[in-house]
Design a protein around this motif. Structure first.
Motif, short mmCIF file in Angstrom:
data_model
loop_
_atom_site.label_atom_id
_atom_site.label_comp_id
_atom_site.label_asym_id
_atom_site.label_seq_id
_atom_site.Cartn_x
_atom_site.Cartn_y
_atom_site.Cartn_z
N GLU A 28 0.81 -1.21 0.00
CA GLU A 28 0.00 0.00 0.00
C GLU A 28 0.85 1.27 0.00
O GLU A 28 0.34 2.37 0.15
CB GLU A 28 -0.95 -0.02 1.21
CG GLU A 28 -1.96 -1.16 1.14
CD GLU A 28 -2.83 -1.25 2.38
OE1 GLU A 28 -2.87 -0.27 3.15
OE2 GLU A 28 -3.47 -2.29 2.56
N GLY A 29 2.16 1.10 -0.17
CA GLY A 29 3.03 2.26 -0.26
C GLY A 29 3.11 3.07 1.02
O GLY A 29 3.38 4.28 0.96
N ARG A 30 2.91 2.44 2.17
CA ARG A 30 2.90 3.16 3.43
C ARG A 30 4.20 2.95 4.22
O ARG A 30 4.26 3.27 5.40
CB ARG A 30 1.70 2.73 4.27
CG ARG A 30 0.38 3.01 3.59
CD ARG A 30 -0.79 2.57 4.44
NE ARG A 30 -2.06 2.87 3.78
CZ ARG A 30 -3.24 2.66 4.33
NH1 ARG A 30 -3.32 2.16 5.54
NH2 ARG A 30 -4.34 2.95 3.67
N TRP A 31 5.20 2.40 3.54
CA TRP A 31 6.46 2.12 4.22
C TRP A 31 7.59 2.30 3.22
O TRP A 31 7.56 1.72 2.14
CB TRP A 31 6.45 0.69 4.76
CG TRP A 31 7.58 0.37 5.69
CD1 TRP A 31 8.73 -0.31 5.37
CD2 TRP A 31 7.68 0.70 7.07
NE1 TRP A 31 9.53 -0.42 6.48
CE2 TRP A 31 8.90 0.19 7.54
CE3 TRP A 31 6.85 1.39 7.95
CZ2 TRP A 31 9.32 0.35 8.86
CZ3 TRP A 31 7.25 1.54 9.26
CH2 TRP A 31 8.47 1.03 9.71
N ASP A 32 8.57 3.09 3.56
CA ASP A 32 9.69 3.38 2.67
C ASP A 32 10.74 2.28 2.84
O ASP A 32 11.63 2.37 3.70
CB ASP A 32 10.29 4.75 3.00
CG ASP A 32 11.38 5.16 2.01
OD1 ASP A 32 11.80 4.32 1.20
OD2 ASP A 32 11.81 6.33 2.08
N GLU A 33 10.64 1.23 2.02
CA GLU A 33 11.55 0.10 2.16
C GLU A 33 12.98 0.46 1.78
O GLU A 33 13.93 -0.14 2.29
CB GLU A 33 11.06 -1.09 1.33
CG GLU A 33 9.78 -1.71 1.86
CD GLU A 33 9.48 -3.06 1.24
OE1 GLU A 33 10.34 -3.59 0.50
OE2 GLU A 33 8.38 -3.59 1.51
N THR A 34 13.15 1.45 0.90
CA THR A 34 14.50 1.86 0.53
C THR A 34 15.24 2.45 1.74
O THR A 34 16.42 2.15 1.98
CB THR A 34 14.46 2.90 -0.60
OG1 THR A 34 13.79 2.34 -1.73
CG2 THR A 34 15.86 3.33 -0.99
N ALA A 35 14.54 3.26 2.52
CA ALA A 35 15.16 3.90 3.68
C ALA A 35 15.09 3.04 4.93
O ALA A 35 16.03 3.04 5.73
CB ALA A 35 14.49 5.25 3.94
N LEU A 36 14.00 2.29 5.09
CA LEU A 36 13.75 1.60 6.36
C LEU A 36 13.90 0.09 6.29
O LEU A 36 13.89 -0.59 7.32
CB LEU A 36 12.33 1.93 6.85
CG LEU A 36 12.03 3.41 7.09
CD1 LEU A 36 10.55 3.61 7.42
CD2 LEU A 36 12.90 3.96 8.21
#
Length: 389
Positions: A168-176
């Protein structure tokens, strides 16, 4: 695995392959609601699986129906006896040290904020307390136990949160990194194991090396059952110290979410404490166990009890001497400890069994708007020499 920044960076990219594949299949086939309904009736070891369990879920439940084949059952029994001997102290450490430690990691605090039920802020503590109590029962891995099904469901719950936040695009996987990634799962295991032992040490509770090692081992078994990669997880207390120190050094920082969760936790336990006179003891105990810097980051209020709580180790030392010198005193204190722990858990769970169901949506339910004298007392392993002074 040796705890290094590079190795831990790699763990940020990994989730739990088995549980993730199961949850993805359940959502793809529209089976989540049916699975949750059936799982409400599957709560104990030995129960036959309902006929209508989706195939992908049935395969997962069969694959995870037993603990790892490397478990040392003598050590697990020592861990259970250690818990009985120290149940109130362990509950105190979990509540007032381990949970605030989770809130000191901003991305974990953010995730916990996103997945807390707004009308039930004590849910996380209730689930953790119930899970720990199930683990430390003498029949935890036998027919009729609630622990194994709870572990299976918690693992799927974590996978479902990864599913929602990632898609759902609610988490920045690149940064986190991946939500509830391997590094964070191992970090959580450290908070509930070695950091609990650290808190017992700060409280002045004398524990043996044997007891400390057994307690850590039990959480290592739990980690394996919750999908932690054992090739990456610490194998003993010294490795646990290295991983825990590096993990906290990498991420500890103030955050609005961490402060808000801490305020919820303090409010919750002030409600549990009878009356209002002793309410200031709650933040004072949190501050004592996590230290002033961390407490200030979490905006733990200061109170007139801050100094008095510093005498807790001396008082608990007297209690411990009674416990170890008198069989009757030991029996009475253990019974009182068991009763206190169960009453606390009852207040958190509101007298009901936590179901650990897979959330079909994060919005709404998850708050998103888009005993003997110790002759070998355990002392914590020293800080990792790889950390900066």
């Amino acid at each position: 695995m040796t705890a290094t920044p590079a190795a831990m960076d790699a763990l940020r990219l990994k989730g739990d392959e088995l549980a993730d594949a199961t949850v993805d299949a359940l959502f793809a086939h529209g089976d989540v609601g049916r699975f949750n309904t059936l799982m409400r009736w599957f709560a104990k070891v030995g129960q036959p699986l309902p006929d209508d369990v989706p195939d992908e879920a049935r395969d997962y439940l069969r694959a995870t129906a037993a603990p790892p084949d490397w478990v040392d059952w003598d050590l697990m029994e020592k861990a259970r006896l250690f818990f009985i001997d120290n149940n109130v102290h362990i509950s105190t450490a979990l509540s007032f040290a381990s949970m605030p430690a989770c809130y000191l990691v901003p991305h974990v605090a953010r995730l916990l904020s996103a997945t807390h039920s707004l009308d039930y802020p004590s849910r996380r503590m209730a689930e953790t307390g119930q899970f720990t109590l199930y683990l430390m029962q003498p029949d935890a891995f036998e027919a009729g136990s609630r622990f194994l099904p709870a572990a299976q469901k918690v693992r799927l719950l974590h996978a479902s949160i990864r599913h929602h936040l990632g898609r759902e695009g609610r988490w920045d996987e690149t940064a986190l990194g991946v939500p509830i990634c391997q590094e964070d799962m191992i970090g959580g295991q450290m908070m509930f194991s070695i950091q609990v032992l650290d808190a017992l040490h700060r409280l002045g509770i004398r524990i043996s090396n044997e007891g400390a090692e057994a307690y850590f081992y039990a959480w290592r078994v739990v980690g394996a059952m919750l999908g932690v990669d054992q090739a990456a997880a610490p194998a003993d207390l010294d490795q646990a110290r290295d991983f825990s120190d590096l993990y906290m050094a990498r991420y500890m920082a103030p955050s609005a979410e961490g402060a808000a969760l801490t305020r919820q936790l303090i409010d919750l336990y002030e409600q549990v404490v009878p009356g209002t006179l002793l309410d200031p003891v709650v933040p004072a105990l949190v501050r004592f166990l996590i230290g002033d810097t961390a407490a200030d980051w979490l905006q733990v209020p200061r109170s007139g009890w801050d100094t008095a709580v510093g005498f807790a180790p001396a008082l608990l030392g007297v209690v411990e001497r009674v416990h170890h010198s008198s069989p009757v005193g030991a029996w009475a204190l253990e019974r009182l400890g068991s009763l206190t722990t169960r009453l606390e858990l009852s207040s958190l769970t509101r007298g009901r069994v936590m179901q650990y169901s897979i959330p079909e949506h994060l919005k709404g339910d998850y708050g998103l708007t888009s005993s003997k004298p110790h002759t070998d007392p355990w002392t914590p392993p020293p800080l990792s020499p790889r950390l900066p002074a």
